[in-house]
Scaffold this active site. Sequence first.
Site, PDB file in Angstrom:
ATOM      1  N   CYS A   2      33.510  41.852  38.185  1.00  0.00           N
ATOM      2  CA  CYS A   2      32.321  42.677  38.392  1.00  0.00           C
ATOM      3  C   CYS A   2      31.205  42.228  37.444  1.00  0.00           C
ATOM      4  CB  CYS A   2      32.584  44.155  38.200  1.00  0.00           C
ATOM      5  SG  CYS A   2      33.858  44.843  39.253  1.00  0.00           S
ATOM      6  N   ARG A  27      31.853  35.608  37.736  1.00  0.00           N
ATOM      7  CA  ARG A  27      32.829  36.616  37.337  1.00  0.00           C
ATOM      8  C   ARG A  27      33.733  37.026  38.501  1.00  0.00           C
ATOM      9  NH1 ARG A  27      31.102  39.170  32.440  1.00  0.00           N
ATOM     10  NH2 ARG A  27      32.259  41.062  32.962  1.00  0.00           N
ATOM     11  N   TRP A  74      34.034  43.618  42.317  1.00  0.00           N
ATOM     12  CA  TRP A  74      35.343  43.079  42.666  1.00  0.00           C
ATOM     13  C   TRP A  74      36.224  44.284  42.953  1.00  0.00           C
ATOM     14  CZ3 TRP A  74      40.479  42.920  40.907  1.00  0.00           C
ATOM     15  CH2 TRP A  74      41.249  41.848  41.376  1.00  0.00           C
ATOM     16  N   ASN A  98      31.646  48.665  35.809  1.00  0.00           N
ATOM     17  CA  ASN A  98      32.725  47.680  35.730  1.00  0.00           C
ATOM     18  C   ASN A  98      33.938  48.360  35.128  1.00  0.00           C
ATOM     19  OD1 ASN A  98      30.797  45.840  36.513  1.00  0.00           O
ATOM     20  ND2 ASN A  98      30.703  44.772  34.556  1.00  0.00           N
ATOM     21  N   GLY A  99      35.133  48.032  35.628  1.00  0.00           N
ATOM     22  CA  GLY A  99      36.347  48.570  35.044  1.00  0.00           C
ATOM     23  C   GLY A  99      37.052  49.538  35.971  1.00  0.00           C
ATOM     24  N   GLU A 479      50.232  24.320  35.422  1.00  0.00           N
ATOM     25  CA  GLU A 479      48.769  24.410  35.514  1.00  0.00           C
ATOM     26  C   GLU A 479      48.242  23.661  36.732  1.00  0.00           C
ATOM     27  OE1 GLU A 479      44.591  24.788  34.673  1.00  0.00           O
ATOM     28  OE2 GLU A 479      46.386  26.031  34.531  1.00  0.00           O
ATOM     29  N   LYS A 483      46.078  25.441  39.660  1.00  0.00           N
ATOM     30  CA  LYS A 483      44.747  24.994  40.079  1.00  0.00           C
ATOM     31  C   LYS A 483      44.702  24.766  41.588  1.00  0.00           C
ATOM     32  CE  LYS A 483      42.264  25.225  36.625  1.00  0.00           C
ATOM     33  NZ  LYS A 483      43.069  26.422  36.391  1.00  0.00           N
ATOM     34  N   GLU A 486      44.754  28.121  43.359  1.00  0.00           N
ATOM     35  CA  GLU A 486      43.541  28.911  43.146  1.00  0.00           C
ATOM     36  C   GLU A 486      42.409  28.502  44.079  1.00  0.00           C
ATOM     37  OE1 GLU A 486      43.169  30.307  38.548  1.00  0.00           O
ATOM     38  OE2 GLU A 486      43.031  28.159  38.898  1.00  0.00           O
ATOM     39  N   HIS A 502      68.564  22.287  40.353  1.00  0.00           N
ATOM     40  CA  HIS A 502      69.127  23.628  40.231  1.00  0.00           C
ATOM     41  C   HIS A 502      68.500  24.588  41.241  1.00  0.00           C
ATOM     42  CE1 HIS A 502      71.465  22.670  36.664  1.00  0.00           C
ATOM     43  NE2 HIS A 502      70.412  21.992  36.222  1.00  0.00           N
ATOM     44  N   LYS A 602      36.594  35.820  37.343  1.00  0.00           N
ATOM     45  CA  LYS A 602      36.586  34.957  36.156  1.00  0.00           C
ATOM     46  C   LYS A 602      37.178  35.661  34.944  1.00  0.00           C
ATOM     47  CE  LYS A 602      35.539  31.248  33.845  1.00  0.00           C
ATOM     48  NZ  LYS A 602      36.310  30.014  34.087  1.00  0.00           N
TER      49      LYS A 602
END
Length: 607
Positions: A2, A27, A74, A98-99, A479, A483, A486, A502, A602
């Site tokens: 947000c 964000r 968001w 926001n929040g 990572e 990526k 995402e 395994h 973000k």
Amino acid sequence: MCGIIGIVGASDVAERLLDGLRRLEYRGYDSAGIATVHDGAFDRRRAEGKLGNLAARMAAEPLPGRIGVAHTRWATHGAPTESNAHPHIVGDVTVVHNGIIENFRPLRDELIAEGRTFLSQTDTEVVAHLIAREVERGATPQDAVAVVLPRLHGAFALAVMFRNHPDMLIGARLGAPLTIGYGDDENYLGSDALALAPLTQRIAYLEEGDWAVVRRDGVEIFDRANAPVTRAVTLSGLSSAMTTKGNYRHFMLKEIHEQPVVVAQTLQSYLRPVEAKVALPQMDFDLSAVERVVIVACGTASYVGMIGKYWIESLARLPVEVDVASEFRYREPVLDGKLLGVVVSQSGETADTLAALQHMQAAGVMTAGIVNVPTSSMARTVDLLLPTHAGPEIGVASTKAFTCQLAVMAALAVNLARAKGRLDGDAERELVAHLTEVPAYMNTALAAEAAIEAVAHHVSQARDVLYLGRGPEYPMALEGALKLKEISYIHAEGYASGEMKHGPIALIDDSVPLIVLAPSGPLFDKTVSNMQEARARGARVILISDAAGIAEAGEGTVATIEMPSVHPLIAPLVYAVPIQLLAYHVAVLKGTDVDQPRNLAKSVTVE
């Protein structure tokens, strides 16, 4: 997550508010809106989806007014619809938020029982109703906010506008950042300094529990006890140029290419080349008493912690635990005074990591923070601030922030090793020399972009992709998979190469690309052995290694990506470049929104 911007202006504000929202796109959001006061009435435009939709609405229906608030949302409570988009208007009050208001349900039930009607599914509308109710009862805006804030549980940054006070905004924060900007004959509210960069360089950061009355001619700030306070005004040092893509197609690509420079800037803060030593910013901070390290982070930053575990345990011979922040508090970790707790966060506002930090400090743990925003909540809370110098990172998928965090983690590992008497002067001199070489080797890695782009064609048609690595390259495999997930939306998993047999080897067939991170060195033969097991079962192997490694094991792969030969300490920083570029070019081929991938934010400022 947000974004908020508010202007109490000397001229019309709508276009500047829209421009501020563009700077907050990084964000993450799924709807947006702007409201102003004009001729004694509220005026508002909202839209689902990208800011282009809101801009089109505003072009068709201009929004006058010299005071206004704007928001990118968001979705948390309620779907990303226009009716749930902010700003929310109730009576004479407009709110953006926001929040998360954790106790919104009992508050909503209380308001409904009084006969009040809700037009959205959001928790934010509860705040608007509560403040509007106090105003309707005769309270001043300041008194209304002072009454309502203690009733809100959770994390929030708020900007509140009042129809009958067209020269005033009120902002408040608890657990989510909010910034005051000081201009000439106008003042501002913003989620961060970046949002306000073209408007002003003069910034004050509200502290936890603060609220502020912002007028054209001044700002009053109050603490959570409603006592007037003064917060330092600093120069942000940010400019609008930092939020442009330059000649690059996407922010992510720009930020990948910025890595040699920003990693060099970061290392310059920690390396003393003349003395061949590593130094921390607080030279008097004694690490010799540390007997155990706990590293807490989320997402990409947690992989920095995993790599830090390899480095610290091998160099300093200290036991290290790495935990994802969202689980840390809930497993009731054993904490004591001989522990160093390290938090890693780009924004310094990540809700789960901040809560973990507070949990450690409540137990008397000494804390350090690897943070990119030196004015953030974490940066102000930790005992030892270890700043990165990545600059603003706009792309949602972390790139340059990740490698700068790795650079700082390496410096911390060397410092701990020296403090514990595990590193003599010659060994430290050698490590400093290798760290100094990182930017040059990253430039060499970037020069392989054309080859990496060609390899992307092998990956872009896959439904599933596997990454393998050993030692510190195992977290790098995680990572790389993250990526790719995402930004290309391809399912990908990273594994320790020895774990393939395994279970995961059952996934292998000739449709699955297997990306192997294998710099030559002591772990190379073992990694290649596991790679060959997968290749024998039809895997399409893409080997990322140096010239020696490719010469030894490149035969039979569908593609190779050559990296420079580097010391094992710095290999993760160098090998970050090809996995970032590979994910980027696959996403471009897939046609996804590289800088703002779906459903992601973000800075995750809610749990």
